[in-house]
Write a protein that holds these residues in place. Structure first.
Motif, PDB file in Angstrom:
ATOM      1  N   SER A 100       4.865  15.664   6.247  1.00  0.00           N
ATOM      2  CA  SER A 100       5.339  14.941   4.621  1.00  0.00           C
ATOM      3  C   SER A 100       5.672  13.560   4.800  1.00  0.00           C
ATOM      4  N   SER A 101       5.530  13.323   6.216  1.00  0.00           N
ATOM      5  CA  SER A 101       5.839  11.840   6.684  1.00  0.00           C
ATOM      6  C   SER A 101       5.184  10.674   5.492  1.00  0.00           C
ATOM      7  N   MET A 102       5.589   9.278   6.108  1.00  0.00           N
ATOM      8  CA  MET A 102       5.059   8.424   4.740  1.00  0.00           C
ATOM      9  C   MET A 102       3.770   7.776   5.615  1.00  0.00           C
ATOM     10  N   GLU A 103       3.655   8.259   6.986  1.00  0.00           N
ATOM     11  CA  GLU A 103       2.519   7.671   7.388  1.00  0.00           C
ATOM     12  C   GLU A 103       1.365   8.849   7.386  1.00  0.00           C
ATOM     13  N   TYR A 104       1.375  10.011   7.286  1.00  0.00           N
ATOM     14  CA  TYR A 104       0.810  11.095   6.520  1.00  0.00           C
ATOM     15  C   TYR A 104       0.544  11.258   5.064  1.00  0.00           C
ATOM     16  N   ILE A 105       1.559  10.688   4.532  1.00  0.00           N
ATOM     17  CA  ILE A 105       1.078  10.158   3.245  1.00  0.00           C
ATOM     18  C   ILE A 105      -0.144   9.654   3.004  1.00  0.00           C
ATOM     19  N   LEU A 106      -0.054   8.220   3.491  1.00  0.00           N
ATOM     20  CA  LEU A 106      -0.982   7.624   3.311  1.00  0.00           C
ATOM     21  C   LEU A 106      -2.546   8.502   4.170  1.00  0.00           C
ATOM     22  N   LEU A 107      -2.278   9.065   5.654  1.00  0.00           N
ATOM     23  CA  LEU A 107      -3.862   9.211   6.136  1.00  0.00           C
ATOM     24  C   LEU A 107      -4.148  10.203   4.536  1.00  0.00           C
ATOM     25  N   LYS A 108      -3.105  11.229   4.465  1.00  0.00           N
ATOM     26  CA  LYS A 108      -3.937  12.420   3.146  1.00  0.00           C
ATOM     27  C   LYS A 108      -4.466  11.483   2.116  1.00  0.00           C
ATOM     28  N   THR A 109      -3.771  10.107   1.493  1.00  0.00           N
ATOM     29  CA  THR A 109      -4.454   9.330   0.152  1.00  0.00           C
ATOM     30  C   THR A 109      -5.515   9.050   0.869  1.00  0.00           C
ATOM     31  N   LEU A 110      -5.756   8.500   2.196  1.00  0.00           N
ATOM     32  CA  LEU A 110      -7.313   7.472   2.671  1.00  0.00           C
ATOM     33  C   LEU A 110      -8.674   8.648   2.496  1.00  0.00           C
ATOM     34  N   VAL A 111      -8.015  10.393   3.580  1.00  0.00           N
ATOM     35  CA  VAL A 111      -8.991  11.311   3.030  1.00  0.00           C
ATOM     36  C   VAL A 111      -9.533  11.529   2.271  1.00  0.00           C
TER      37      VAL A 111
END
Length: 538
Positions: A100-111
């Motif tokens: 749930s880190s912010m980088e992963y939030i961005l990754l999951k949003t893009l995917v």
């Protein structure tokens, strides 16, 4: 360096190069349709998916891949054929990662955006589940208070740097004490000792962890809003509609009261597919979009302005507000009044937008904001006018907006304010005691129609004139008093000549088709005005 350390270093170097290559590929594909075609033919998909699968160990590389995939999968049916079940599994694994880190939030949003682009190849039995997963991610992203995050992360950075500085002071003090002891024992003059002062920060790589994480969150929120717009526009919008898409305590009170009165669901996207409609409702997506239309947290903005490295985040926060307004425009254009919360909710929403607009006296200087909010207002006022819901903007507010907007260099802003004036004027034309206001509106629209350098804006102004003066006793009297007929007769051949001379070189086929319709309607409207003037003057 041990063999393992050397191996890790080499791997990192290779992945850093791959990351840069993915960024280049993404930017090329975003700018060139030919590049996307080559991407399709050369089998690049398999390679980039291989890099995406490394998201557990290299999230930065995975984010670059996700940006590229979201770009190349948009409106690209040829590439969709290349997505096998294992390929979809890679995307699903990244989107559903528990981190749930912010980088992963961005990754999951893009995917999530990529998977939405692939919806046509997803089996029908899985559609509801996938759409639900996408909307849950978007909901979680939009649920985060960006302003509070900026404040918290900036404070974390400050504390980290202060702790590092204190450690450096301790080490320097210890080093100075040891040096004095050495000097005394060796009886060597202090001035002959030459030692380089070493700080702990010299031994550690520079880091901007907090800033990077905050940027990732803001980018994720902007991307989430753009995905919502794509969902709203997936029902084959017209080119014109798509082109138009190109905080105070009172505002906050509006948000809270309106949604509590409607059970937290002011908007319910009934016009969308059943799966999207259900997910929108379950995750309160419209409510969260409205919340994002508020101005950025003033404390967060002040903090960013005082920090050179964080200053760019102010623009990102403003962009999120503009994207939310674009989402609002899409939703208002799509939905039935009943599913917008009814007439009272629309009036409250219009008041909210007015408050946002006039909260900053220099709103005309903020072009992106002005285009976004004028688009939202245009859609809202059009819906209200079509259902005979009374407008909330005063004539003074209306003219303030239009006078400022018509001088904008942005064509979209000028089209919006002219359309808003036409919508409001057509409502006033059916009311009594509006003669002077109609005359002001008529003169304003005539000025725009005859003098604006853009034929698109001029055509919109003419359309607005047709709407305002098409019917009503007050409108008829106003048209005679401002000499509308003679002005349009004089302008008619000029407009026709401009279309012939400038049309083909400057405007698209769709725009030319609209302009031809305006030209034809102008001829009919002149004939109608001749009968009106003849009747009123005899």
């Amino acid at each position: 360096m041990s063999p393992q350390e050397k191996k890790d270093q080499n791997r990192n170097s290779i992945e850093n190069i791959a990351n840069e290559a993915m960024n280049v590929l993404w930017n090329i594909c975003e700018c060139s349709g030919r590049a996307v075609s080559i991407f399709n033919k050369e089998g690049c998909l398999e390679i980039v998916l291989k890099y995406l699968s490394r998201f557990p160990t290299n999230v930065d590389l995975a984010i670059s891949v996700a940006y590229c995939l979201q770009t190349v999968t948009e409106d690209n049916p040829e590439l969709l054929k290349s997505f096998s079940a294992p390929a979809l599994h890679v995307l699903e694994s990244a989107m559903l990662s528990p981190v749930s880190s912010m980088e992963y939030i961005l990754l999951k949003t893009l995917v999530a955006g990529t998977i939405w682009n692939l919806k046509d190849i997803i089996p029908s039995k899985s559609q509801a589940e996938i759409i639900n997963a996408i909307l849950k991610i978007l909901s979680d992203v939009l649920d985060v208070d960006a302003g509070e995050t900026v404040i918290r992360m900036h404070e974390a950075e400050k504390q980290r740097l202060e702790a590092a500085a204190e450690t450096e002071d301790v080490l320097e003090s210890t080093s100075r004490g040891s040096l004095m002891e050495d000097d005394e024992m060796e009886e060597i003059p202090h001035k002959r000792k030459v030692r380089r002062k070493t700080f702990i920060s010299d031994l550690l790589p520079p880091t901007d962890k907090e800033l990077r994480e905050t940027i990732a969150l803001l980018t994720a929120q902007q991307t989430a809003l753009e995905i919502v717009v794509n969902m709203c526009c997936s029902e084959d919008p017209s080119d014109d509609e798509w082109e138009e898409l190109s905080s105070s305590d009172e505002s906050d009170a509006f948000m809270e009261n309106s949604f509590s009165e409607c059970g937290g669901q002011l908007l319910s996207p009934l016009c969308l597919s059943h799966e999207v409609h259900t997910a929108f409702t379950n995750y309160l997506i419209p409510k969260k979009i409205f919340e994002k239309t508020a101005f950025p947290n003033s404390t967060a903005v002040d903090i960013c302005f005082r920090s050179p490295t964080w200053k760019s985040l102010v623009r990102k926060m403003n962009t999120i507000q503009c994207r939310a307004l674009v989402c609002l425009q899409s939703l208002v254009s799509l939905l039935d009044v009943d599913h917008l919360g009814g007439p009272a909710a629309l009036q409250t929403l219009a008041q909210h937008l007015s408050q946002l607009l006039f909260a900053q006296p220099d709103f005309a200087k903020h072009v992106d904001f002005l285009e976004a909010i004028s688009s939202a207002l245009r859609a809202l006022l059009q819906t209200m006018a079509s259902k005979n819901i009374s407008q909330c903007m005063t004539p003074n507010q209306l003219m303030t907006l239009c006078t400022a907007g018509i001088h904008s260099s942005n064509t979209g802003v000028r089209v919006n304010v002219v359309s808003i004036l036409g919508i409001t004027g057509s409502v006033l034309a059916r009311e009594d005691g509006t003669l002077e206001t109609l005359k002001t509106i008529g003169c304003f629209l005539l000025e725009v129609a005859t003098k604006d350098p853009s034929l698109v804006v001029a055509g919109e102004a003419l359309d607005a004139l047709f709407d305002v003066f098409a019917d009503g006793k007050e409108a008829e009297r106003a048209s005679v008093q401002i000499k509308l007929l003679s002005a349009l007769k004089e302008f008619q051949p000029v407009f026709k000549m401009k279309i012939r001379k400038e049309g083909r070189g400057k405007y698209s086929p769709d725009q030319l088709c609209v302009l031809d319709n305006v030209k034809m309607n102008l001829r009919r409207f002149v004939a109608y005005q001749e009968t009106v003037e003849k009747r009123l003057t005899t």
